[in-house]
Write a protein that holds these residues in place. Sequence first.
Motif, short mmCIF file in Angstrom:
data_model
loop_
_atom_site.label_atom_id
_atom_site.label_comp_id
_atom_site.label_asym_id
_atom_site.label_seq_id
_atom_site.Cartn_x
_atom_site.Cartn_y
_atom_site.Cartn_z
N CYS A 485 38.99 57.86 7.97
CA CYS A 485 37.64 58.38 8.27
C CYS A 485 37.29 59.45 7.25
CB CYS A 485 37.63 59.02 9.66
SG CYS A 485 37.84 57.83 10.98
N ILE A 486 36.03 59.80 7.19
CA ILE A 486 35.61 60.89 6.30
C ILE A 486 34.94 61.95 7.16
CG2 ILE A 486 34.27 61.51 4.25
CD1 ILE A 486 34.70 58.65 3.23
N ASP A 506 26.76 52.91 16.05
CA ASP A 506 27.87 52.28 16.76
C ASP A 506 29.01 51.89 15.83
OD1 ASP A 506 26.45 52.56 19.04
OD2 ASP A 506 25.80 50.47 19.18
N VAL A 507 28.66 51.31 14.68
CA VAL A 507 29.70 50.81 13.78
C VAL A 507 30.46 51.95 13.10
CG1 VAL A 507 30.12 49.50 11.65
CG2 VAL A 507 28.52 48.62 13.34
N TYR A 508 29.72 52.97 12.67
CA TYR A 508 30.37 53.97 11.81
C TYR A 508 30.71 55.30 12.49
CZ TYR A 508 28.70 50.62 8.42
OH TYR A 508 28.45 49.47 7.73
N PHE A 509 30.03 55.63 13.58
CA PHE A 509 30.21 56.98 14.12
C PHE A 509 30.65 57.02 15.58
CE2 PHE A 509 27.42 57.24 10.49
CZ PHE A 509 28.02 58.26 9.75
N TYR A 515 32.93 61.75 12.86
CA TYR A 515 33.54 61.28 11.62
C TYR A 515 32.94 59.94 11.21
CZ TYR A 515 37.18 64.64 12.79
OH TYR A 515 37.86 65.78 13.10
N TYR A 516 32.83 59.73 9.91
CA TYR A 516 32.43 58.42 9.41
C TYR A 516 33.67 57.54 9.39
CZ TYR A 516 31.51 54.72 6.05
OH TYR A 516 31.42 53.49 5.45
N PHE A 517 33.63 56.41 10.09
CA PHE A 517 34.77 55.50 10.14
C PHE A 517 34.56 54.40 9.11
CE2 PHE A 517 36.70 51.67 12.39
CZ PHE A 517 37.94 51.87 11.79
N THR A 518 35.56 54.23 8.23
CA THR A 518 35.41 53.32 7.10
C THR A 518 35.71 51.86 7.44
OG1 THR A 518 37.73 53.52 6.47
CG2 THR A 518 36.21 55.16 5.56
N GLY A 519 36.48 51.62 8.51
CA GLY A 519 36.93 50.25 8.79
C GLY A 519 38.22 49.92 8.06
#
Length: 674
Positions: A485-486, A506-509, A515-519
């Motif tokens: 994550c960032i 929903d996808v990233y946060f 946090y930004y989730f990168t996958g």
Amino acid sequence: MALAAARARALRALSPPHPLGQVLVAARRRCSEAGAPGALPPGGYRAWQEQAARDPAGFWADLARGWLRWDSPFHTACQPGRPAGTARWFLGGRLNVSVNCLDQHVEKSPNRVALIWERDEPGTAVHVTYRELLDLTCRLANTLKKYGIQKGDKVAIYMPVSPLSVASMLACARIGAVHSVVFAGFSAESLAGRIVDSGCKAVITYNQGVRGGRIIELKRTVDEAVKNCPSIKHVFVAQRTDNKVQMGDCDIPLEEEMTKAASVCTPESMDSEDMLFMLYTSGSTGKPKGIVHTQAGYLLYAALTHKYVFDYQQGDVFGCVADIGWITGHSYVVYGPLCNGATSVLFESTPLYPDPGRYWEVVQRLKINQFYAAPTAIRLLLNYGEEWVKKYDRSSLKTLGSVGEPINKEAWQWFYQVVGEGRCTLVDTWWQTETGGICIAPRPSEEKAEIVPAMAMRPFFGIVPVLMDENGKVIEGNDVSGALCIAQPWPGMARTIYGDHQRFVDVYFRAYPGYYFTGDGAYRTKQGYYQITGRTDDVINISGHRLGTAEIEDAMADHPEVPETAVIGYPHKIKGEGAFAFVVLKEQVAHVDRVKEELKTIVASKIAKYAVPDHILVVKRLPKTRSGKIMRRLLRKVVTEQSNNMGDVTTLDDPSVVKEILDAYQKYKEKSSS
Ligand code: WTA
């Protein structure tokens, strides 16, 4: 607390400290050249990283003032958004991206070469100066305007790399239109889906494309696509070949119109946060999403990473061989290099045409200084042997870069030792369509000896990576793995998914609030460096092209005799990953081979050729949990031949399915090898 620790870690990863170097001096020079103030902190990279961690808004504000040309200054550098982790940048500021990429360089050095179009036919490169590119861009912008394209309108660009493709992107930027470049390898149906989703008013394309000596019928694909796109009013058709293609009522011959158009076009003054472009990319659900990037933050981030990750110096020839249909082409063929006044190479061909020496012949002939490519091409070329490389003079090369997928050690060593003669810095760069630019990568002007093979290593300034455990807790310390994550917003990050902000959230946060989730998953080494371990979702990466397995499944679901499918990625020697499809057929289907061929055709026509599964295995049923979810994990174990370690199968509806699938796989393997 977690954020503070992550920042501290980001700083430690910079050790040993770096002296105030060339870099800072060059940066200052660059800022004063652009005629902007932009005081940067003394102390080199380390100082930048420290400032970025301590005062992100102030850090980016200084850089934005120095690096970009503004029509009017911004009053707020960073406004944290909702949900936490998002932000808007440089509020109140106005600028035009095409002015930053063209006019400011034309004023000082109009005859500097902006683009070298390395066409498919070897030895027929076309050089385009900044003055010429501005001329092309203005004429194209005026043509778009003449046909009713206005600020905020969406324009699809379905073209391979060429000066006119770059001018099309910049022409949109000049008049405030939003471009949506669609990779010219996508099928008519994919193109139509993207046009409909974004409501494009026009498409810009070529009559035909040329790649690897073959003709690609671009206009024909566009014709098929726009039949189902009521929003399209005009199709602008440029000529790549002399062949005539059928022109309909809404088709406009582009060059003819451009000759008639004025060569001056007043740039639209855009708000920092106006949309610059959208670019569709795959996620774990079926429908690709239109990732939205805005003006100032994106441009700044692309330009800075281009400069510092590759150690670009004025006068260098920058060779990124990506297509403009992907984010790498946007950031490191077009926006980053042009904002920095670089000479950017547009590579139209393939690594094997006319022979496996093509890249290195081009490096020699164009005297390329930075060469940026995907590991898949390197893996392909290393099979052809060193002679193809050694035949050509590569002494111009300074930095090599790898992007888009994990690079294996063998490919890294070959790239470093054979191509770069152990002399060039090789940077493995991790980033995504959503991040706008490179987020984790070694930096070449830091000690070269420190670079660890096949590892992205260090966050860029202002990027604060964290690893999360399964319970959503930040993992501290080194020698640990988790979800990447960032922790802190940066100017280049995507702002939304076009038309579906909730999906963006929903996808990233949602998974890790704030946090930004990168996958992706990552490992933090004992030294605190980052190594990307691959996607944690159902996204696969075929030859550096990102694809959701659900997209392939959705396409195959259209076959009337195939009620169920499950697609997984499996390791592929050249492509990195390939698609392996398990399919269930209706009872009494007699022609299994015919159905398999039909499935391949469906995937090619609904998505693109590269998405076609390498393997299609017919099974009686899929492994499902009692609640009906397909256990893809088991299928992966079967295909990677780890069936002795299937893990927990107690939630399976009927565990005997495992043996059934294993037997089918075994038979399939025996048949394919005989
Ligand atoms: C993968 C391409 C390992 C990753 C710029 C990411 C990488 C996805 C690397 C984004 C790398 C990209 N090492 N994996 N250096 N670079 N990836 O949006 O899984 O097409 O999430 O952007 O590619 O793909 P995208």
